[in-house]
Scaffold this motif. Structure first.
Motif, PDB file in Angstrom:
ATOM      1  N   TYR A 135       0.828  -1.215   0.000  1.00  0.00           N
ATOM      2  CA  TYR A 135       0.000   0.000   0.000  1.00  0.00           C
ATOM      3  C   TYR A 135       0.859   1.260   0.000  1.00  0.00           C
ATOM      4  O   TYR A 135       0.324   2.344   0.187  1.00  0.00           O
ATOM      5  CB  TYR A 135      -0.928   0.019   1.226  1.00  0.00           C
ATOM      6  N   HIS A 136       2.148   1.093  -0.165  1.00  0.00           N
ATOM      7  CA  HIS A 136       3.019   2.266  -0.181  1.00  0.00           C
ATOM      8  C   HIS A 136       3.775   2.278  -1.507  1.00  0.00           C
ATOM      9  O   HIS A 136       4.826   1.649  -1.644  1.00  0.00           O
ATOM     10  CB  HIS A 136       3.982   2.236   1.014  1.00  0.00           C
ATOM     11  N   THR A 137       3.178   2.963  -2.483  1.00  0.00           N
ATOM     12  CA  THR A 137       3.747   2.990  -3.836  1.00  0.00           C
ATOM     13  C   THR A 137       3.642   4.391  -4.407  1.00  0.00           C
ATOM     14  O   THR A 137       2.699   5.127  -4.120  1.00  0.00           O
ATOM     15  CB  THR A 137       2.983   2.039  -4.779  1.00  0.00           C
ATOM     16  N   PHE A 174       6.368  12.224   7.640  1.00  0.00           N
ATOM     17  CA  PHE A 174       7.084  13.458   7.969  1.00  0.00           C
ATOM     18  C   PHE A 174       8.456  13.402   7.306  1.00  0.00           C
ATOM     19  O   PHE A 174       9.274  12.534   7.637  1.00  0.00           O
ATOM     20  CB  PHE A 174       7.221  13.583   9.495  1.00  0.00           C
ATOM     21  N   HIS A 175       8.690  14.322   6.362  1.00  0.00           N
ATOM     22  CA  HIS A 175       9.970  14.370   5.646  1.00  0.00           C
ATOM     23  C   HIS A 175      10.661  15.735   5.755  1.00  0.00           C
ATOM     24  O   HIS A 175      11.855  15.817   5.520  1.00  0.00           O
ATOM     25  CB  HIS A 175       9.812  14.158   4.138  1.00  0.00           C
ATOM     26  N   MET A 176       9.881  16.787   5.996  1.00  0.00           N
ATOM     27  CA  MET A 176      10.446  18.127   5.791  1.00  0.00           C
ATOM     28  C   MET A 176      10.344  19.000   7.027  1.00  0.00           C
ATOM     29  O   MET A 176       9.297  19.063   7.666  1.00  0.00           O
ATOM     30  CB  MET A 176       9.710  18.820   4.642  1.00  0.00           C
ATOM     31  N   SER A 234       7.053  -1.617   0.479  1.00  0.00           N
ATOM     32  CA  SER A 234       8.394  -1.364  -0.074  1.00  0.00           C
ATOM     33  C   SER A 234       8.561   0.078  -0.511  1.00  0.00           C
ATOM     34  O   SER A 234       9.600   0.423  -1.072  1.00  0.00           O
ATOM     35  CB  SER A 234       8.675  -2.296  -1.252  1.00  0.00           C
ATOM     36  N   ASP A 235       7.541   0.944  -0.278  1.00  0.00           N
ATOM     37  CA  ASP A 235       7.673   2.349  -0.675  1.00  0.00           C
ATOM     38  C   ASP A 235       8.173   2.414  -2.122  1.00  0.00           C
ATOM     39  O   ASP A 235       9.115   3.151  -2.437  1.00  0.00           O
ATOM     40  CB  ASP A 235       8.673   3.036   0.276  1.00  0.00           C
ATOM     41  N   ALA A 236       7.532   1.618  -2.992  1.00  0.00           N
ATOM     42  CA  ALA A 236       8.049   1.424  -4.356  1.00  0.00           C
ATOM     43  C   ALA A 236       7.985   2.709  -5.174  1.00  0.00           C
ATOM     44  O   ALA A 236       6.947   3.363  -5.245  1.00  0.00           O
ATOM     45  CB  ALA A 236       7.237   0.335  -5.048  1.00  0.00           C
ATOM     46  N   ALA A 270       4.371   6.232   8.219  1.00  0.00           N
ATOM     47  CA  ALA A 270       5.427   5.896   7.258  1.00  0.00           C
ATOM     48  C   ALA A 270       6.805   5.849   7.930  1.00  0.00           C
ATOM     49  O   ALA A 270       7.083   6.630   8.847  1.00  0.00           O
ATOM     50  CB  ALA A 270       5.464   6.930   6.139  1.00  0.00           C
ATOM     51  N   HIS A 271       7.631   4.945   7.460  1.00  0.00           N
ATOM     52  CA  HIS A 271       9.084   4.916   7.777  1.00  0.00           C
ATOM     53  C   HIS A 271       9.462   5.677   9.050  1.00  0.00           C
ATOM     54  O   HIS A 271      10.048   6.753   8.998  1.00  0.00           O
ATOM     55  CB  HIS A 271       9.895   5.446   6.610  1.00  0.00           C
ATOM     56  N   CYS A 272       9.147   5.078  10.204  1.00  0.00           N
ATOM     57  CA  CYS A 272       9.194   5.814  11.478  1.00  0.00           C
ATOM     58  C   CYS A 272      10.596   6.212  11.942  1.00  0.00           C
ATOM     59  O   CYS A 272      10.724   7.053  12.824  1.00  0.00           O
ATOM     60  CB  CYS A 272       8.485   5.014  12.563  1.00  0.00           C
ATOM     61  N   MET A 301      -2.999   8.142  -0.177  1.00  0.00           N
ATOM     62  CA  MET A 301      -1.977   9.195  -0.344  1.00  0.00           C
ATOM     63  C   MET A 301      -1.042   9.145   0.849  1.00  0.00           C
ATOM     64  O   MET A 301      -1.457   8.781   1.961  1.00  0.00           O
ATOM     65  CB  MET A 301      -2.606  10.596  -0.383  1.00  0.00           C
ATOM     66  N   GLU A 302       0.209   9.521   0.598  1.00  0.00           N
ATOM     67  CA  GLU A 302       1.175   9.697   1.683  1.00  0.00           C
ATOM     68  C   GLU A 302       1.074  11.158   2.113  1.00  0.00           C
ATOM     69  O   GLU A 302       1.566  12.055   1.416  1.00  0.00           O
ATOM     70  CB  GLU A 302       2.590   9.330   1.201  1.00  0.00           C
ATOM     71  N   LEU A 303       0.364  11.378   3.208  1.00  0.00           N
ATOM     72  CA  LEU A 303       0.124  12.743   3.682  1.00  0.00           C
ATOM     73  C   LEU A 303       1.412  13.327   4.270  1.00  0.00           C
ATOM     74  O   LEU A 303       2.217  12.607   4.850  1.00  0.00           O
ATOM     75  CB  LEU A 303      -0.988  12.750   4.739  1.00  0.00           C
ATOM     76  N   CYS A 356       0.560   8.285  -3.675  1.00  0.00           N
ATOM     77  CA  CYS A 356       1.324   9.459  -4.120  1.00  0.00           C
ATOM     78  C   CYS A 356       1.546  10.404  -2.936  1.00  0.00           C
ATOM     79  O   CYS A 356       0.690  10.531  -2.063  1.00  0.00           O
ATOM     80  CB  CYS A 356       0.523  10.215  -5.181  1.00  0.00           C
ATOM     81  N   HIS A 357       2.685  11.086  -2.949  1.00  0.00           N
ATOM     82  CA  HIS A 357       2.913  12.145  -1.959  1.00  0.00           C
ATOM     83  C   HIS A 357       1.813  13.192  -2.136  1.00  0.00           C
ATOM     84  O   HIS A 357       1.643  13.734  -3.232  1.00  0.00           O
ATOM     85  CB  HIS A 357       4.273  12.802  -2.201  1.00  0.00           C
ATOM     86  N   ALA A 358       1.081  13.467  -1.080  1.00  0.00           N
ATOM     87  CA  ALA A 358      -0.071  14.370  -1.169  1.00  0.00           C
ATOM     88  C   ALA A 358       0.362  15.786  -1.556  1.00  0.00           C
ATOM     89  O   ALA A 358       1.451  16.231  -1.188  1.00  0.00           O
ATOM     90  CB  ALA A 358      -0.792  14.402   0.171  1.00  0.00           C
TER      91      ALA A 358
HETATM   92 ZN   LIG Z   1       7.958   8.880   2.591  1.00  0.00          ZN
END
Ligand SMILES: [Zn+2]
Ligand SMILES: [Zn+2]
Length: 284
Positions: free
Chosen positions: A10-12, A110-112, A243-245, A167-169, A83-85, A42-44
């Motif tokens: 579910y992470h693509t 959380f990335h940024m 796999s965050d493909a 996601a990816h904690c 979506m990846e919020l 998709c990244h939101a």
């Molecule tokens: Zn991510």
């Protein structure tokens, strides 16, 4: 070991954000892997400049494409729209939440971090230069403060917002190759990361065992690390495998080994979005 597990991812990502290839390519690959389900995440869209998020004006195309694929392939595989919020800690906004009622599931990520000196948001997982800019300008070079804040921000996100899984904690380790910035065996790191998992347990947040950092050859282990995954298993934090493909070829990257590692961590079940509901399936 041959298992009778239902597999899904579910992470693509795809060509509409920072992934490669059309969505249909991922569905065809998932079919070839005999997956039960595939979800697109998709990244939101977000209000700040970005080259790697789905654009607001592409959301309809994204959702319509998924509907069309479901019409074409839905009798052979379950296809979900997610979506990846994107969490912005300055404003406590989980960007993309405005689309949640049109989605089957959401991923909290959380990335940024906000960088006051430039007035921009800078990714923690992109380049060493960016990482060091944040470390030096926002935290005066104090890696303990940087990393601890990273975990604390995700805790706030979990307390204030709802999503289907986190996601990816421990993404903060992505650029920490050869322990360049910190040693995850040090007590302060173990305490901060354990606390994150405790909050996940407390807030009933599902986490993912994400092989994406390995698929991109960035790190030699999953998110989360084996030691964190053991803590999560002990605290009954539900887990989903992904796999965050960013390419269809990565759709089942390292899945077989990942399942072994999830079992070794102490899990007896993994979660699956199946027939529209999050359900548990036994690993053994
Ligand atoms: Zn991510
Ligand atoms: Zn992702």
């Amino acid at each position: 070991m041959e298992r009778n597990l239902k597999l899904a991812n579910y992470h693509t990502h795809c060509e509409l954000d920072d992934g490669r290839g059309p969505l249909e390519e991922y569905v065809l690959k998932a079919l070839s892997l005999r997956f039960e389900a595939i979800g697109f995440s998709c990244h939101a869209p977000n209000p700040h400049d970005s080259t790697w998020h789905l654009r607001h004006d592409k959301v309809e195309q994204y959702l319509e494409t998924i509907s069309r694929l479901r019409f074409t392939y839905g009798n052979r595989i379950e296809i979900y729209a997610g979506m990846e919020l994107e969490y912005f800690s300055e404003s406590d906004v989980l960007s993309g939440s405005e689309y949640a009622d049109r989605l089957d599931y959401t991923i909290g990520s959380f990335h940024m971090l906000y960088h006051p000196k430039s007035g921009t948001y800078i990714s923690i997982d992109n380049t060493r230069e960016d990482y060091e800019t944040l470390l030096n300008d926002n935290y005066s070079g104090d890696i303990t403060a940087f990393v601890s804040d990273y975990f604390a921000i995700q805790e706030t996100m979990m307390r204030h917002h709802k999503f289907s899984f986190l996601a990816h904690c421990d993404l903060i380790k992505k650029l920490n190759k050869d322990n360049r910035y910190f040693d995850p065996a040090e007590q302060w790191y173990m305490d901060a990361s354990r606390h994150l998992i405790e909050v996940a347990a407390d807030q009933h947040v599902r986490i993912e065992a994400n092989t994406g950092g390995m698929a991109r050859q960035a790190i030699p282990e999953m998110y989360p690390s084996a030691s964190l995954l053991r803590i999560a298993a002990a605290l009954d934090v539900p887990v989903v495998i992904s796999s965050d493909a960013h390419k269809s070829a990565q759709l089942d990257y390292y899945f077989s080994q990942a399942i072994d590692e999830i079992i070794q961590a102490g899990y007896k079940q993994i979660d699956l979005l199946y027939h529209g509901l999050w359900t548990r399936q036994n690993l053994l």
